[in-house]
Design an enzyme around this catalytic site. Sequence first.
Site, PDB file in Angstrom:
ATOM      1  N   LYS A  37      68.058   2.272  70.811  1.00 54.18           N
ATOM      2  CA  LYS A  37      69.415   2.554  70.317  1.00 54.18           C
ATOM      3  C   LYS A  37      69.474   2.344  68.798  1.00 54.18           C
ATOM      4  O   LYS A  37      68.577   1.701  68.229  1.00 54.18           O
ATOM      5  CB  LYS A  37      70.416   1.637  71.016  1.00 54.18           C
ATOM      6  N   TYR A 263      78.712  -6.202  37.756  1.00 64.10           N
ATOM      7  CA  TYR A 263      80.168  -6.131  37.876  1.00 64.10           C
ATOM      8  C   TYR A 263      80.783  -7.520  38.038  1.00 64.10           C
ATOM      9  O   TYR A 263      80.198  -8.387  38.687  1.00 64.10           O
ATOM     10  CB  TYR A 263      80.549  -5.301  39.104  1.00 64.10           C
TER      11      TYR A 263
HETATM   12  C1  LIG Z   1      70.518  -4.002  72.786  1.00 56.82           C
HETATM   13  C2  LIG Z   1      70.367  -4.411  74.185  1.00 56.82           C
HETATM   14  C3  LIG Z   1      69.139  -4.922  74.659  1.00 56.82           C
HETATM   15  C4  LIG Z   1      67.982  -5.263  73.756  1.00 56.82           C
HETATM   16  O1  LIG Z   1      68.174  -6.577  73.282  1.00 56.82           O
HETATM   17  P1  LIG Z   1      67.115  -7.261  72.299  1.00 56.82           P
HETATM   18  O2  LIG Z   1      67.671  -8.610  72.076  1.00 56.82           O
HETATM   19  O3  LIG Z   1      67.105  -6.440  71.070  1.00 56.82           O
HETATM   20  O4  LIG Z   1      65.815  -7.253  73.007  1.00 56.82           O
HETATM   21  C5  LIG Z   1      69.020  -5.151  76.012  1.00 56.82           C
HETATM   22  N1  LIG Z   1      70.054  -4.914  76.857  1.00 56.82           N
HETATM   23  C6  LIG Z   1      71.247  -4.462  76.431  1.00 56.82           C
HETATM   24  C7  LIG Z   1      72.338  -4.235  77.412  1.00 56.82           C
HETATM   25  C8  LIG Z   1      71.455  -4.205  75.085  1.00 56.82           C
HETATM   26  O5  LIG Z   1      72.657  -3.756  74.658  1.00 56.82           O
END
Ligand SMILES: *Cc1c(COP(=O)(O)O)cnc(C)c1O
Length: 367
Positions: A37, A263
């Site tokens: 993702k 800035y």
């Molecule tokens: C993002 C996510 C993961 C992965 O988690 P990590 O801590 O990055 O390994 C697993 N399960 C769900 C439901 C997630 O949203």
Amino acid sequence: MTTKETRLIIDLKALAENYKTVKSQLKPETKIMGVVKAFAYGTDSEIIAHKLVDYGVDYLAVAYTEEGVRLRNSGIQTPILVFYPQIEELSNLIDYRLTPSVYSFNFLIGLNKHLNELETIDFPIHLKINTGLNRLGFDLDELDEIYEEIQTNKRVKLSGLFSHLAASGTASQVDFTKQQIEKFQIARQFFIHKFGETFVSHLCNSSGIFNYPEAEFDMVRAGIALYGYGNNEAENAQLIPVSNLKTVIAQLRTIQKGESVGYERMFKTEKEAKIATLPLGYTDGIARQFGNGKAEILVNGHKAPIVGNVCMDTLMVDVTGIDCQEGDDVTIFGKEHSAVSFDKFQQTIPYEIITRISQRVTRVIEI
Ligand SMILES: *Cc1c(COP(=O)(O)O)cnc(C)c1O
């Protein structure tokens, strides 16, 4: 392209090593879901997804339907779980054979209705159970009702059951995490009793993989570990950062006692100082919260603090006493200077730092 610019080097050797490390933690038969993702945690979801498929990953996961569609369009055939499918995107979800995480009755009923119109049966879904994160998912007292909804309509097939741990990397939360595992077991037994062991169960994210081997079930969901980070030092020590954010020194100048940088004149020097200007700023993903000494970058092997406010397209670092020239390559964070050391005061977590590198930054694949 020239390498003389701000770029995110995606180290595929590190990815392969991290995958091996994750796999070595697991029983040989445990399946791996590779979480890609958010542009594969800020890298490049298509390239990473194809690599993970080459390594033998069993499932992929994305947050939204659109991300899954992109992977299918790039030729990925592996099952893809969509963590947060939206009801408005159901046609794409179905057309592209994406597997929804079903987390509410509203979604389940909407999906059943849609599948009914298409006269589709046995559409695979993964049911999401809330065991304590209190984000998305069905509570344990809703199991009978979910079962009824699935059984009466027969449009969906339970092909997976999962839940998400709230604090799998936090030493002080072991008891809470064990309760989550217990609750997940209850839901799992309920559905095994109803359907037999016809579905995969998965609970662990990256830290869960390292810290709760008893909760492996049939599959684990590996995200951040694949990209080279964990949620504590012990986990980090076993992993190699995949994202290497580099740039070059655009300009060097010496300023005198009493002069300021940037800035709002937030940095004022007490003595002669050498300041390097780098061609990246908050647009590229280096948040303003990292200005004014809150983060350090690596210049020819030496740590140099960001001084003054981070600008939109540039930032300045204090390189006093460091041997460097205009045009020299510098590392914002990466293998030799992790996002954890960049973020000197641990204002945030590596997840946020690496996923924020904006699409303006050129991705360079290193194999
Ligand atoms: C993002 C996510 C993961 C992965 O988690 P990590 O801590 O990055 O390994 C697993 N399960 C769900 C439901 C997630 O949203």
